[in-house]
Design a protein around this motif. Structure first.
Motif: not given
Lengths: 336, 342
Positions: A302, A304-306, A323
């Motif tokens: 989460r 790394a996506a944010a 990811v």
């Protein structure tokens, strides 16, 4: 007794590392002893939450301190004096002659500001404290400061989730039940013995003995739903469980993941960095590389996506794939 | 350095500072620097009657700063017949300004709250200040009843800039730092006069007068990159409740911005977002959420991945998609690009 368990971790009797802090202690101790008239070393140590040695060292210093006086020679009458009999034989402090100092010092602008901002933060606590108490306290701190307090303020948050119920169960020493969505995404009914409420800025956590897992677990209050305060008492034997200051402990069976981080964003990793020396990270290009331990990939995925411009998962491949999967599935929703 | 200085056993720093405070509290008319250096414990041992006391004078200057930082009102008086002459300046600590006003006392309930307030800073940049404030509180003798609270609240100041900025704020100095505005390609150097540090929605903001644009601006501490440099000369500042102003501005911004987000019922995003302040959940699973900063909200929503579908505003939708695409690109192996998400 439940009451003993619930006590928050107290600032331990750490030595005062800086001369400024030791001076503050001296200036605080003298009026306290003058006011008390006679006080034992143990009482003073408990009152100031310092060690007995710190009290004895301070008293020994005060007893030989004073003003230069008319002769500029620090004559006997220019110095503090204590009852040495009481001190040496009974471990008691009695000031028999005082110099220059009577009353407690004012707060500095920053000291008052720190307490005022702390109070603003606490205003969200469900403690049935009249809001007027807070404003009167802040007013007293401002008046008790030598300059107007520094402008530091914290907006009171009111998104404290189930704090009132959790607080209630903790105070009454009863078990708490709630549906909990683990960070893996599965929901379960949990039954716990509440041990301690921690907060971290906006986020509130409960550390509790989890009867399902038979272990201490940390729960986010904003992930709890259907909270019920039961009337079943907590198990006494969990009262002595040591609770460290760190909310999450890395375990041996954790996965080790390598991440590259923008040096300005290392703080983003927060609890992931527990146990990592953030000052000694390996530079890789304009990033720094850290090896962190995670119990599962969910939280890191989460993150790394944010913040893809600040954090990249480098290894292992399954962590990178997680990811890609997470972000791709999110993007796919916008095509539909 | 004359050799005899080395033979003198050193006086502990706190003894020198304590003696200085006592001496300056005891004097009505003030003491000159020469009187202090030649007579006060900790200085007098190192004083050279006919020699060079430059290093001792520098020590005195540092000690004055250290003492003032503790809230001790150390005053400087000019000699009436001799203004501007440094040697005839007199120093003293006026008792009324030093002592806590006699009518200030605290109830056990208040002490409990103050203890908690101080404890909340236990790892922040203001942890030393809070600890000193507690020592002073205990000095009044107020006993706490040690009520059982079971809380360990904590205010985090993870932003490295917090320390130097709060220092600049307290001392009235300018601060210079690199600031990366969302949407701009590169960080720009800003020189500002800090007005207030406020935490809003869990994030630290600096309200400051930006000298480059000649207007007050609000900066997010997490967007400051690298070191913060402080100016040397304190600047005068018009009085004002800048902290309250900054919070009111952020609140107004929060009130004005609303995002609509479709959530998957029962998932993390649905549970957490719907419990935010002011959030409303419609029957068809759409959460209306107030926000202050679109870039920060976009970060958070991208993190929720497929649990959310952002409906509006459009710039927020685009910001979330941009983050997701970047995440896919940064984590896809090889040049083939196995992402088909966009």
């Amino acid at each position: 007794m439940a009451a003993d368990r619930d006590r928050p971790a107290k600032a331990a009797a750490e030595p005062l590392a800086f001369a400024q802090d030791r001076l503050t202690f001296l200036l605080a101790l003298v009026p306290y002893v003058l006011d008390a008239g006679r006080v034992t070393v143990a009482e003073a140590a408990a009152h100031f939450q310092v060690s007995e040695k710190q009290i004895r060292d301070a008293v020994s210093l005060i007893a030989v301190s004073g003003v230069p006086g008319e002769t500029t020679q620090y004559q006997h009458g220019d110095l503090f004096d204590i009852s040495w009999d009481a001190f040496d034989e009974h471990d008691e402090i009695v000031i028999t002659h005082r110099v220059a100092l009577d009353d407690s010092p004012r707060f500095s602008a920053r000291e008052a500001a720190a307490l005022i901002a702390g109070l603003q933060y606490l205003q969200a606590l469900p403690e049935n404290v009249d809001q007027g108490v807070y404003s009167s306290l802040m007013d007293k701190l401002a008046r008790g400061a030598s300059e107007s307090p520094s402008q530091v303020a914290i907006a009171s948050s009111d998104s404290t989730g189930s704090l009132a119920e959790v607080r209630d169960a903790l105070a009454r020493g009863v078990r708490l039940e709630f549906d909990y969505l683990s960070s893996r995404g599965s929901a379960e009914r949990r039954e716990v013995d509440p041990l301690r409420i921690d907060s971290d800025d906006e986020n509130w956590y409960l550390r509790a003995w989890d009867h399902l897992r038979q272990a201490v677990r940390t729960f986010r209050l904003d992930r709890m739903t259907g909270v019920t305060v039961t009337d079943r008492p907590v198990d006494e034997e969990h009262g002595d469980l040591p609770l460290g200051d760190s909310l999450f402990q890395a375990g041996d069976d954790d996965l080790v993941v390598t991440v590259d981080v923008d040096p300005d964003a290392v703080a983003l990793l927060g609890e992931f960095m527990a146990g990592v020396d953030t000052r000694r990270l390996e530079p890789v290009g304009d990033r720094v590389r850290a090896r962190i331990r995670v119990a599962h990939l969910n939280g890191l995925t989460r993150l790394a996506a944010a913040r893809p411009s600040a954090v990249t998962v480098v290894d292992p491949p399954e962590a990178r794939a997680a990811v890609v999967d997470w972000a791709s599935r999110a993007l796919a929703r916008y095509d539909g | 350095m004359p050799s005899e200085n080395r033979a003198v056993p050193p006086v502990p720093v706190e003894e020198r500072l304590f003696s200085l405070v006592l001496a300056l509290l005891a004097t009505e008319s003030g003491l000159t620097k020469n009187e202090i250096l030649s007579t006060v414990q900790g200085y007098r041992q190192r004083f050279e009657v006919h020699g060079d006391n430059a290093s001792l004078e520098r020590q005195f200057e540092r000690d004055k700063d250290d003492i003032r930082e503790l809230g001790v009102p150390l005053e400087t008086l000019e000699a009436p017949g001799d203004p501007g002459n440094n040697q005839s300046l007199r120093y003293r600590i006026p008792r009324a300004a030093y002592e806590l006003p006699a009518d200030i006392s605290f109830s056990p309930e208040e002490i409990t709250l103050l203890n908690l307030a101080a404890m909340a800073w236990r790892e922040g940049s203001l942890s030393r200040e809070s600890r000193r404030a507690l020592l002073k509180l205990r000095s009044i003798g107020a006993d706490t009843t040690e009520p059982v609270l079971g809380y360990a609240p904590r205010i985090r100041t993870r932003d490295a800039a917090f320390g130097p900025l709060s220092d600049a704020l307290a001392r009235g100095l300018t601060a210079t730092f690199l600031y990366l505005k969302p949407g701009s390609a590169a960080a720009r150097l800003r020189t500002v006069r800090p007005l207030a540090l406020v935490q809003h929605q869990g994030r630290w903001h600096l309200k400051a007068f930006d000298q480059g644009v000649g207007e007050p601006r609000t900066f997010l501490l997490s967007r400051i990159s690298g070191a913060v440099k402080l100016g040397r000369q304190p600047l005068e500042l018009a009085p004002g409740d800048y902290a309250a102003e900054a919070l009111a501005e952020l609140d107004a911004l929060w009130e004005a911005n609303v995002a609509e987000i479709e959530v998957v019922p029962g998932m993390d995003a649905a549970v957490r977002l719907s419990r935010r302040r002011g959030a409303t959940l419609s029957t068809d699973g759409v959460i209306s959420l107030h926000f202050t900063d679109a870039a920060l909200l976009a970060d958070e929503l991208a993190g929720f991945g497929p649990e959310v579908l952002v409906r509006s505003p459009e710039h927020l939708v685009e910001a979330v998609k941009a983050r997701l695409r970047l995440a896919v690109d940064a984590h896809s192996d090889g040049s083939g690009g196995d992402s088909d998400g966009s």
